[in-house]
Design a protein around this motif. Structure first.
Motif, PDB file in Angstrom:
ATOM      1  N   SER A  30      -6.068  -1.566   4.840  1.00  0.00           N
ATOM      2  CA  SER A  30      -7.451  -1.228   5.216  1.00  0.00           C
ATOM      3  C   SER A  30      -8.417  -1.301   4.038  1.00  0.00           C
ATOM      4  O   SER A  30      -9.588  -1.615   4.195  1.00  0.00           O
ATOM      5  CB  SER A  30      -7.499   0.175   5.833  1.00  0.00           C
ATOM      6  N   SER A  41       0.863  -1.184   0.000  1.00  0.00           N
ATOM      7  CA  SER A  41       0.000   0.000   0.000  1.00  0.00           C
ATOM      8  C   SER A  41       0.898   1.232   0.000  1.00  0.00           C
ATOM      9  O   SER A  41       2.102   1.144   0.267  1.00  0.00           O
ATOM     10  CB  SER A  41      -0.889   0.023   1.246  1.00  0.00           C
ATOM     11  N   THR A  95      -2.100   5.800  -7.440  1.00  0.00           N
ATOM     12  CA  THR A  95      -0.842   6.442  -7.827  1.00  0.00           C
ATOM     13  C   THR A  95       0.291   5.418  -7.919  1.00  0.00           C
ATOM     14  O   THR A  95       1.452   5.776  -8.007  1.00  0.00           O
ATOM     15  CB  THR A  95      -0.472   7.570  -6.840  1.00  0.00           C
TER      16      THR A  95
END
Ligand SMILES: Cc1cc2nc3c(=O)[nH]c(=O)nc-3n(C[C@H](O)[C@H](O)[C@H](O)COP(=O)(O)OP(=O)(O)OC[C@H]3O[C@@H](n4cnc5c(N)ncnc54)[C@H](O)[C@@H]3O)c2cc1C
Length: 396
Positions: A343, A310, A328
């Motif tokens: 998450s 992440s 991104t």
């Protein structure tokens, strides 16, 4: 260009205040609209004002371009060592989808040597024509030359739409082509469609931090150009041996000048390409610290997969950016995506939610990642992952 409120005409209805997407319009002490520096010149307020009280000052007179001569859907087919890359088939797939509504020819463009076999592979997936510029010097990507060739081909044959993949190659040279042709380019689209009424290309991509999907059009210039994220669209399927038309252009006729010489090549250590991987094990902030990525690497290695991350993990310096998955980062579509201590923020989901099978391990039962997961494990990654590793090692 400037956008101004004609205070005499403004009735203070505040429609413009409501439509402004960036909150740049408010009302002054007299209840009249006023525009501040946040204005992005989207001109929505100009279109919506019922009193025509918002005016564009100093607008350049739009050149009337004859668009009728522009026909065909082109895609730039990337190749490496004489083999088409998977993104070429993805572009072929989306072009064929657009052609269903647009009823225009789907054409690939290949630069390199010995291109006929690659052209045949595109015909076997539904392309009707392939433009080839053949020369050994084109086997390696060379920005200046690719820009020159593509620009000249487009000027000569006038395609309606030109697509490329948002890979390192596509992102590097296609914007320069668009600039030379004085047309627009939407980078990093996640989907494309044709407006059934106007027949314009709808270039769809996330915006405002991934919270909105924008549909961008190029009304007054041609070709309509876009780059598409790898793995965002389906590859064109093999449909059997098919004939197509090959148009060969003579490389020497282009007068392409390259300011960069290829002096030598050095192989860098190759890790598994995230976007090619069939299994990805990704780690997030839940890992707590960089060294805990060892556990993710071990699991990925046992499964024959690649390591993703992440942005929180990348920003923490635990793993380099090329591993980042998401808006991104990279868009991936593996057969199995295992999210560990992630998450499931919308920006992360933007890069992996179309994976075939998603497994999420998270100690928070309400974590949003579980909404997209096919298999959710509510638990501590430091308990679950070592057990998985143990089982896999025992099996080996
Ligand atoms: C413009 C923009 C672009 C962005 N682009 C990207 C992008 O490309 N990719 C991306 O990923 N993010 C991106 N982000 C950031 C994104 O909004 C999130 O901040 C980020 O994805 C959160 O990473 P995370 O899930 O690892 O961390 P967190 O949101 O902090 O989640 C950590 C999770 O780990 C769980 N956890 C903690 N400890 C354990 C444990 N021991 N066992 C099990 N579970 C545990 C927690 O319950 C939590 O759900 C972008 C944001 C913006 C604004």
């Amino acid at each position: 260009m400037e956008i101004k409120v004609n205070k005499e005409k403004c009735t203070g209805c505040k429609i413009c205040v409501d439509v402004c997407p960036v909150g740049a319009i408010s009302t002054d002490d007299n209840g009249k609209a006023q525009i501040d520096q946040r204005c992005t010149f989207c001109t929505l307020c100009v279109k919506e004002c019922p009193e025509n009280a918002i005016e564009i000052i100093g607008e350049e007179k739009k050149k009337v371009v004859d668009l009728s001569g522009y026909k065909g859907i082109w895609f730039f087919a990337e190749q490496k060592h004489g083999k088409l890359s998977h993104v070429s088939y993805e572009l072929c797939g989306i072009s064929l989808k657009l052609a269903q509504t647009l009823k225009q020819e789907v054409c690939g463009v290949i630069f390199g040597s010995n291109c006929d076999q690659m052209a045949q592979e595109l015909f076997n997936r539904g392309a009707q024509k392939v433009y080839i510029v053949e020369d050994q010097s084109l086997d390696e990507f060379r920005q200046d030359i690719y820009v020159c060739l593509m620009t000249e081909l487009i000027k000569k044959y006038k395609p309606n739409i030109v697509l490329a993949s948002a890979t390192m190659v596509g992102r590097s040279f296609v914007p320069q082509v668009a600039a030379r042709l004085k047309t627009g380019l939407t980078a990093d689209c996640t989907d494309l469609a044709i407006d059934p009424e106007t027949k314009l290309l709808l270039q769809i991509r996330p915006t405002y931090g991934g919270n909105l999907m924008a549909k961008i059009i190029c009304e007054n210039h041609r070709p309509q150009m876009a780059t598409i994220r790898p793995k965002a669209v389906e590859e064109a399927r093999f449909i059997g041996d098919h004939d197509g038309v090959i148009v060969k252009e003579n490389f020497s006729s282009f007068n392409a000048v390259c300011r960069v010489d290829l002096v030598s090549k050095e192989a860098v250590e190759q890790t598994i390409d995230l976007q090619e991987a069939e299994i990805i094990v990704s780690g997030g902030r839940g890992l707590g610290e960089g060294k805990n990525f060892d556990m993710i690497r071990k699991l990925a290695q046992l499964l024959g997969g690649a390591v993703g991350a992440s942005r929180a993990a990348v920003d923490s310096g635990w793993i380099p950016y090329p591993h980042q998955v998401g808006q991104t980062g990279k868009t991936v579509k593996p057969k199995i995506y295992i999210a560990c201590g992630i998450s499931g923020a919308i920006q992360h989901l933007a890069g992996m939610s179309t994976s075939d099978y998603i497994i999420a391990i998270n100690k928070d039962p309400d974590a949003p990642i579980f909404k997209v997961a096919n298999l959710g494990i509510v638990g501590d990654i430091f308990e679950v992952i070592p057990k998985l590793i143990q089982k896999l090692e025992a099996k080996k």
